[in-house]
Scaffold this motif. Structure first.
Motif, PDB file in Angstrom:
ATOM      1  N   GLU A 216       4.718   6.437 -10.466  1.00 43.03           N
ATOM      2  CA  GLU A 216       5.610   5.229 -10.843  1.00 43.03           C
ATOM      3  C   GLU A 216       7.103   5.357 -10.193  1.00 43.03           C
ATOM      4  OE1 GLU A 216       5.411   2.777 -13.238  1.00 43.03           O
ATOM      5  OE2 GLU A 216       3.088   3.254 -13.664  1.00 43.03           O
ATOM      6  N   LEU A 217       7.463   6.530  -9.883  1.00 46.25           N
ATOM      7  CA  LEU A 217       8.622   6.501  -9.280  1.00 46.25           C
ATOM      8  C   LEU A 217       8.924   6.258  -8.105  1.00 46.25           C
ATOM      9  CD1 LEU A 217       9.667  10.293 -10.858  1.00 46.25           C
ATOM     10  CD2 LEU A 217      10.597   8.085 -11.181  1.00 46.25           C
ATOM     11  N   LEU A 218       7.648   6.378  -6.928  1.00 44.64           N
ATOM     12  CA  LEU A 218       7.669   5.867  -5.837  1.00 44.64           C
ATOM     13  C   LEU A 218       7.636   4.343  -5.785  1.00 44.64           C
ATOM     14  CD1 LEU A 218       5.389   8.559  -4.242  1.00 44.64           C
ATOM     15  CD2 LEU A 218       7.608   8.181  -3.829  1.00 44.64           C
ATOM     16  N   ALA A 219       6.707   3.853  -6.751  1.00 44.01           N
ATOM     17  CA  ALA A 219       6.693   2.519  -6.863  1.00 44.01           C
ATOM     18  C   ALA A 219       8.031   1.887  -7.138  1.00 44.01           C
ATOM     19  CB  ALA A 219       5.614   1.968  -7.957  1.00 44.01           C
ATOM     20  N   CYS A 220       8.614   2.470  -8.029  1.00 42.59           N
ATOM     21  CA  CYS A 220      10.220   1.980  -8.353  1.00 42.59           C
ATOM     22  C   CYS A 220      11.069   2.046  -7.085  1.00 42.59           C
ATOM     23  CB  CYS A 220      10.631   2.874  -9.538  1.00 42.59           C
ATOM     24  SG  CYS A 220      12.361   2.240 -10.024  1.00 42.59           S
TER      25      CYS A 220
ATOM     26  N   ASP B 158      17.012   9.413  -4.671  1.00 45.16           N
ATOM     27  CA  ASP B 158      16.984   7.937  -4.068  1.00 45.16           C
ATOM     28  C   ASP B 158      17.012   6.764  -4.821  1.00 45.16           C
ATOM     29  OD1 ASP B 158      16.352   9.419  -1.806  1.00 45.16           O
ATOM     30  OD2 ASP B 158      14.371   8.985  -1.618  1.00 45.16           O
ATOM     31  N   ILE B 159      16.248   6.733  -5.923  1.00 49.34           N
ATOM     32  CA  ILE B 159      16.331   5.604  -7.040  1.00 49.34           C
ATOM     33  C   ILE B 159      17.721   5.306  -7.458  1.00 49.34           C
ATOM     34  CG2 ILE B 159      15.373   4.753  -9.073  1.00 49.34           C
ATOM     35  CD1 ILE B 159      12.827   6.072  -8.559  1.00 49.34           C
ATOM     36  N   ARG B 160      18.325   6.409  -7.960  1.00 45.60           N
ATOM     37  CA  ARG B 160      19.572   6.267  -8.619  1.00 45.60           C
ATOM     38  C   ARG B 160      20.739   6.065  -7.521  1.00 45.60           C
ATOM     39  NH1 ARG B 160      20.468   8.041 -13.427  1.00 45.60           N
ATOM     40  NH2 ARG B 160      22.747   8.927 -13.279  1.00 45.60           N
ATOM     41  N   HIS B 161      20.508   6.366  -6.029  1.00 42.92           N
ATOM     42  CA  HIS B 161      21.242   6.055  -5.207  1.00 42.92           C
ATOM     43  C   HIS B 161      21.312   4.370  -4.813  1.00 42.92           C
ATOM     44  CE1 HIS B 161      23.811   6.128  -1.543  1.00 42.92           C
ATOM     45  NE2 HIS B 161      22.583   5.374  -0.881  1.00 42.92           N
ATOM     46  N   LEU B 162      20.120   4.044  -5.123  1.00 46.92           N
ATOM     47  CA  LEU B 162      19.806   2.510  -4.749  1.00 46.92           C
ATOM     48  C   LEU B 162      20.373   1.747  -5.850  1.00 46.92           C
ATOM     49  CD1 LEU B 162      15.976   2.729  -3.525  1.00 46.92           C
ATOM     50  CD2 LEU B 162      18.216   2.045  -2.217  1.00 46.92           C
TER      51      LEU B 162
ATOM     52  N   LYS C  38       0.777  -1.250   0.051  1.00 49.40           N
ATOM     53  CA  LYS C  38       0.079  -0.021  -0.023  1.00 49.40           C
ATOM     54  C   LYS C  38       1.074   1.207   0.114  1.00 49.40           C
ATOM     55  CE  LYS C  38      -4.488  -1.090   1.720  1.00 49.40           C
ATOM     56  NZ  LYS C  38      -5.007  -1.039   0.610  1.00 49.40           N
ATOM     57  N   GLY C  39       0.400   2.202  -0.726  1.00 51.89           N
ATOM     58  CA  GLY C  39       1.063   3.360  -0.619  1.00 51.89           C
ATOM     59  C   GLY C  39       0.126   4.539  -0.161  1.00 51.89           C
ATOM     60  N   LEU C  40       0.710   5.875  -0.480  1.00 52.61           N
ATOM     61  CA  LEU C  40      -0.128   6.933  -0.098  1.00 52.61           C
ATOM     62  C   LEU C  40      -0.892   7.545  -1.082  1.00 52.61           C
ATOM     63  CD1 LEU C  40       2.900   9.004   1.562  1.00 52.61           C
ATOM     64  CD2 LEU C  40       1.170   7.578   2.841  1.00 52.61           C
ATOM     65  N   ALA C  41      -1.538   8.581  -0.887  1.00 48.90           N
ATOM     66  CA  ALA C  41      -2.560   9.156  -1.855  1.00 48.90           C
ATOM     67  C   ALA C  41      -1.464  10.212  -2.783  1.00 48.90           C
ATOM     68  CB  ALA C  41      -3.441   9.951  -1.336  1.00 48.90           C
ATOM     69  N   ILE C  42      -1.392   9.787  -4.201  1.00 51.72           N
ATOM     70  CA  ILE C  42      -0.620  10.491  -5.038  1.00 51.72           C
ATOM     71  C   ILE C  42      -1.060  11.262  -6.262  1.00 51.72           C
ATOM     72  CG2 ILE C  42       1.737  10.033  -6.414  1.00 51.72           C
ATOM     73  CD1 ILE C  42       2.045   7.518  -4.351  1.00 51.72           C
TER      74      ILE C  42
END
Length: 164
Positions: free
Chosen positions: A57-61, A105-109, A46-50
């Motif tokens: 999509e970025l948060l899902a990634c 954050d994604i690029r760091h991961l 589950k995620g937040l309201a977006i």
């Protein structure tokens, strides 16, 4: 990122998001498969309201990458079905925008991985992740499976396996 040939054991991480206007929430799904298409790990979260599909999509990634790393996968082909979000990740663009911290954050991961490649897939290439994301609306907690497929996704896993 420069392209370097992958090592032998490469896994594919597909992720997706489902946004439900009526419940003011988003849900994330991801599947990690080996080179023969066998499911190694699955998540439905589950995620937040977006607002906005690229942000979702970025948060899902980001959530899918965190899951993959926690599960011990460090050699990944990462696929989503949103062209703009994928481009932001691959090129590091939009880092100065309001969503820049998520891209960073994604690029760091990705940088912490042994090897990673980011690409966009057609929607029908992302069916398993999509059905997992939609299923998160029906659960109250985040769910994770290792080497197991929840019943809601078995049909799509089998369809994908027949195409390999």
């Amino acid at each position: 990122m420069c392209w370097i040939p992958p090592p032998q054991a490469v896994y594919k991480l597909n992720y997706d998001v489902a946004v439900f206007e009526n419940s003011a929430s988003s849900e994330f799904g991801a599947v990690i498969r080996n080179t023969t298409g066998e499911v190694m790990a699955v998540m439905t979260v589950k995620g937040l309201a977006i607002q906005g599909s690229e942000v979702a999509e970025l948060l899902a990634c980001r959530k899918a990458l965190e899951f993959a790393i926690d599960a011990g996968f460090t050699v990944l082909i990462v696929e989503g079905d949103n062209v703009k979000a994928t481009r932001c990740i691959a090129l590091g663009s939009d880092i100065q925008s309001a969503i820049g911290h998520v891209v960073s954050d994604i690029r760091h991961l990705l940088g912490a991985m042994e090897w990673a490649s980011v690409s966009c897939t057609k929607r029908n290439g992302n069916r398993v992740a999509h059905v997992l994301a939609r299923n998160a609306q029906n659960v109250n907690v985040d769910l994770f499976w290792m080497e197991e497929v929840p019943s809601v996704a078995i049909e799509y896993v089998n369809i994908d396996a027949s195409l390999i």
